[in-house]
Design a protein around this motif. Sequence first.
Motif, PDB file in Angstrom:
ATOM      1  N   LEU A   1       0.477  -1.333  -0.164  1.00 54.15           N
ATOM      2  CA  LEU A   1      -0.278  -0.061  -0.177  1.00 54.15           C
ATOM      3  C   LEU A   1       0.520   1.626   0.174  1.00 54.15           C
ATOM      4  N   TYR A   2       0.556   1.998  -1.046  1.00 55.12           N
ATOM      5  CA  TYR A   2       2.071   2.916  -0.657  1.00 55.12           C
ATOM      6  C   TYR A   2       0.160   4.540  -0.624  1.00 55.12           C
ATOM      7  N   ARG A   3       1.223   5.843  -0.187  1.00 57.47           N
ATOM      8  CA  ARG A   3       0.491   7.106  -0.346  1.00 57.47           C
ATOM      9  C   ARG A   3       0.129   7.624  -1.762  1.00 57.47           C
ATOM     10  N   PRO A   4      -1.128   8.259  -2.098  1.00 56.38           N
ATOM     11  CA  PRO A   4      -1.291   9.207  -3.269  1.00 56.38           C
ATOM     12  C   PRO A   4       0.114   9.275  -3.735  1.00 56.38           C
ATOM     13  N   ASP A   5       0.875  10.679  -2.635  1.00 54.83           N
ATOM     14  CA  ASP A   5       1.879  11.203  -3.767  1.00 54.83           C
ATOM     15  C   ASP A   5       3.334   9.895  -3.278  1.00 54.83           C
ATOM     16  N   GLN A   6       2.971   8.485  -3.456  1.00 53.14           N
ATOM     17  CA  GLN A   6       4.175   8.356  -3.597  1.00 53.14           C
ATOM     18  C   GLN A   6       4.335   7.560  -4.659  1.00 53.14           C
ATOM     19  N   LEU A   7       3.340   7.868  -6.120  1.00 52.39           N
ATOM     20  CA  LEU A   7       3.079   7.158  -6.944  1.00 52.39           C
ATOM     21  C   LEU A   7       4.486   7.178  -7.764  1.00 52.39           C
ATOM     22  N   GLU A   8       5.338   8.130  -7.604  1.00 52.07           N
ATOM     23  CA  GLU A   8       6.742   7.838  -8.511  1.00 52.07           C
ATOM     24  C   GLU A   8       7.276   5.939  -8.032  1.00 52.07           C
ATOM     25  N   LEU A   9       7.743   6.105  -6.849  1.00 49.24           N
ATOM     26  CA  LEU A   9       8.249   4.700  -6.801  1.00 49.24           C
ATOM     27  C   LEU A   9       7.027   3.863  -6.635  1.00 49.24           C
ATOM     28  N   ALA A  10       6.109   3.799  -6.464  1.00 53.86           N
ATOM     29  CA  ALA A  10       4.689   3.508  -6.724  1.00 53.86           C
ATOM     30  C   ALA A  10       5.547   2.228  -8.066  1.00 53.86           C
ATOM     31  N   GLU A  11       5.222   2.856  -8.800  1.00 53.46           N
ATOM     32  CA  GLU A  11       5.029   2.374 -10.342  1.00 53.46           C
ATOM     33  C   GLU A  11       6.698   1.824 -10.446  1.00 53.46           C
ATOM     34  N   LYS A  12       7.489   2.543  -9.916  1.00 55.49           N
ATOM     35  CA  LYS A  12       9.199   1.964 -10.398  1.00 55.49           C
ATOM     36  C   LYS A  12       9.135   0.176  -9.397  1.00 55.49           C
ATOM     37  N   MET A  13       8.477   0.298  -8.440  1.00 58.02           N
ATOM     38  CA  MET A  13       8.389  -0.504  -7.653  1.00 58.02           C
ATOM     39  C   MET A  13       7.882  -1.415  -8.282  1.00 58.02           C
ATOM     40  N   VAL A  14       6.630  -1.383  -8.640  1.00 52.67           N
ATOM     41  CA  VAL A  14       5.636  -2.418  -9.922  1.00 52.67           C
ATOM     42  C   VAL A  14       6.533  -2.489 -10.883  1.00 52.67           C
ATOM     43  N   LYS A  15       6.974  -1.887 -11.301  1.00 53.04           N
ATOM     44  CA  LYS A  15       7.650  -2.031 -12.863  1.00 53.04           C
ATOM     45  C   LYS A  15       8.678  -3.223 -12.277  1.00 53.04           C
ATOM     46  N   HIS A  16      10.187  -3.169 -11.467  1.00 52.05           N
ATOM     47  CA  HIS A  16      10.469  -4.027 -11.046  1.00 52.05           C
ATOM     48  C   HIS A  16      10.374  -5.367 -10.769  1.00 52.05           C
ATOM     49  N   PHE A  17       8.831  -5.403  -9.859  1.00 48.81           N
ATOM     50  CA  PHE A  17       8.360  -6.669  -9.070  1.00 48.81           C
ATOM     51  C   PHE A  17       7.712  -7.770 -10.880  1.00 48.81           C
ATOM     52  N   ARG A  18       7.627  -6.429 -11.507  1.00 43.58           N
ATOM     53  CA  ARG A  18       7.101  -7.218 -13.001  1.00 43.58           C
ATOM     54  C   ARG A  18       7.977  -8.173 -13.910  1.00 43.58           C
ATOM     55  N   ASP A  19       9.227  -7.889 -13.477  1.00 36.64           N
ATOM     56  CA  ASP A  19      10.181  -8.590 -14.430  1.00 36.64           C
ATOM     57  C   ASP A  19       9.651 -10.204 -13.739  1.00 36.64           C
ATOM     58  N   SER A  20       9.275 -10.319 -12.879  1.00 36.67           N
ATOM     59  CA  SER A  20       9.663 -11.693 -12.376  1.00 36.67           C
ATOM     60  C   SER A  20       7.783 -12.158 -12.036  1.00 36.67           C
ATOM     61  N   HIS A  21       7.028 -11.329 -11.499  1.00 36.82           N
ATOM     62  CA  HIS A  21       5.804 -11.447 -11.445  1.00 36.82           C
ATOM     63  C   HIS A  21       4.205 -11.126 -11.867  1.00 36.82           C
ATOM     64  N   VAL A  22       3.551 -11.460 -11.328  1.00 40.77           N
ATOM     65  CA  VAL A  22       1.848 -10.884 -12.412  1.00 40.77           C
ATOM     66  C   VAL A  22       2.127  -9.973 -10.645  1.00 40.77           C
ATOM     67  N   VAL A  23       1.928  -8.718 -11.487  1.00 42.81           N
ATOM     68  CA  VAL A  23       1.512  -7.175  -9.967  1.00 42.81           C
ATOM     69  C   VAL A  23      -0.066  -6.552 -10.509  1.00 42.81           C
ATOM     70  N   MET A  24      -0.804  -7.119  -9.681  1.00 37.94           N
ATOM     71  CA  MET A  24      -2.231  -6.029  -9.961  1.00 37.94           C
ATOM     72  C   MET A  24      -1.891  -4.824  -9.010  1.00 37.94           C
ATOM     73  N   THR A  25      -2.219  -3.799 -10.080  1.00 38.91           N
ATOM     74  CA  THR A  25      -2.433  -2.339  -8.950  1.00 38.91           C
ATOM     75  C   THR A  25      -3.893  -2.439  -9.306  1.00 38.91           C
ATOM     76  N   SER A  26      -4.006  -1.352  -8.435  1.00 38.91           N
ATOM     77  CA  SER A  26      -5.566  -0.434  -7.839  1.00 38.91           C
ATOM     78  C   SER A  26      -5.410   0.362  -8.726  1.00 38.91           C
ATOM     79  N   TRP A  27      -4.851   1.299  -9.527  1.00 44.21           N
ATOM     80  CA  TRP A  27      -4.069   2.378 -10.301  1.00 44.21           C
ATOM     81  C   TRP A  27      -3.752   1.832 -11.865  1.00 44.21           C
ATOM     82  N   SER A  28      -3.907   0.507 -11.978  1.00 38.56           N
ATOM     83  CA  SER A  28      -3.886   0.398 -13.196  1.00 38.56           C
ATOM     84  C   SER A  28      -3.857  -0.879 -13.992  1.00 38.56           C
TER      85      SER A  28
END
Length: 316
Positions: free
Chosen positions: A286-313
């Motif tokens: 769970l990220y605060r809305p102001d952490q969107l950039e960090l969230a995007e970066k981390m999700v991109k990283h985790f998507r190298d090896s896993h499926v990631v479901m996000t509430s925003w995309s």
Amino acid sequence: MKVRASAPSNIALIKYMGKVASSGNKPTNPSISYTLDHLITQVELEKIDGSEDRWEPLKEQGFGDIELSEKGRAKFLTHFALLKKEMNGHGSWLIRSANNFPSDCGLASSASSFAALTRAAAAAFKPGFDEKTLSKLSRKGSGSSCRSFFTPWAVWEDEGARAADVPYSGLLHAAVIVHAGVKEVSSSDAHVRVATSPKFEGRPERAEQRLRELVSAMRESDWASSYKLIKAEFEDMHQLFESSAEPFRYRNKKSQAVVDACQHIWNFKNDGPWVTMDAGPNVHLLYRPDQLELAEKMVKHFRDSHVVMTSWSGLK
Ligand code: PMV
């Protein structure tokens, strides 16, 4: 006659784990959850001829096919029978349901399924029932579902859940799906088995104390202390599973790697996502809305090896 209803899932930050014996899902400790408005179960009820209720998957665009196990189906139908009794409903019904996310793998599909079934039954039999009454009824089918009636936060003590007054809202949710298979030990069994762990001694008090500390940390907008409490809490629950008389495990190396990667970010930035795990191997962030950039970066990283479901995309 056909009616439809939907309900969201929720993710507990202080967990409901352990029930008071023969209580119809009365928890041994209070819990608090964030409602996951984007993870939804849709239920349709159709009146049919015949002498019994039946369940089948609902075909719905954007919703995957679910196959309920024999046990899962029986639990769902038993809850519907109870709802009919409580709501003075009659006749035989075909229940169709679908989730827009994978089921039975620690994404709390029982919370959204039982809440949606309870709402659908009310739509068919008792449209006037308020959400508090529905939450109480839903709890009898699946404990955690009673929190899905309140958003964004719900707290559940003893018999009833209610909206919780804590300041964070609009959080970004990511579920890192390290394994989407159906779990081997259901949460119903887990509730029973944790009581056999030596670590269950003092667990209700520990959870209650942590809940108090978490609510005060949130009210002081202390994101970092909240992270520590949330992490200690899910680790506590998983240690109960792993130390029960017949130990079982949901966490695996991949889950741990995700949790460790988040801790690494925290060590480096003194900030990061809240991290928790339910009764399954997958990891919720769970990220605060102001952490969107960090969230995007981390999700991109985790998507190298896993499926990631996000509430925003969505699911990728
Ligand atoms: O509602 P149940 O019986 O499926 O219990 C699920 C409990 C956890 O999801 C593991 C924790 C929680 O509080 O939601």
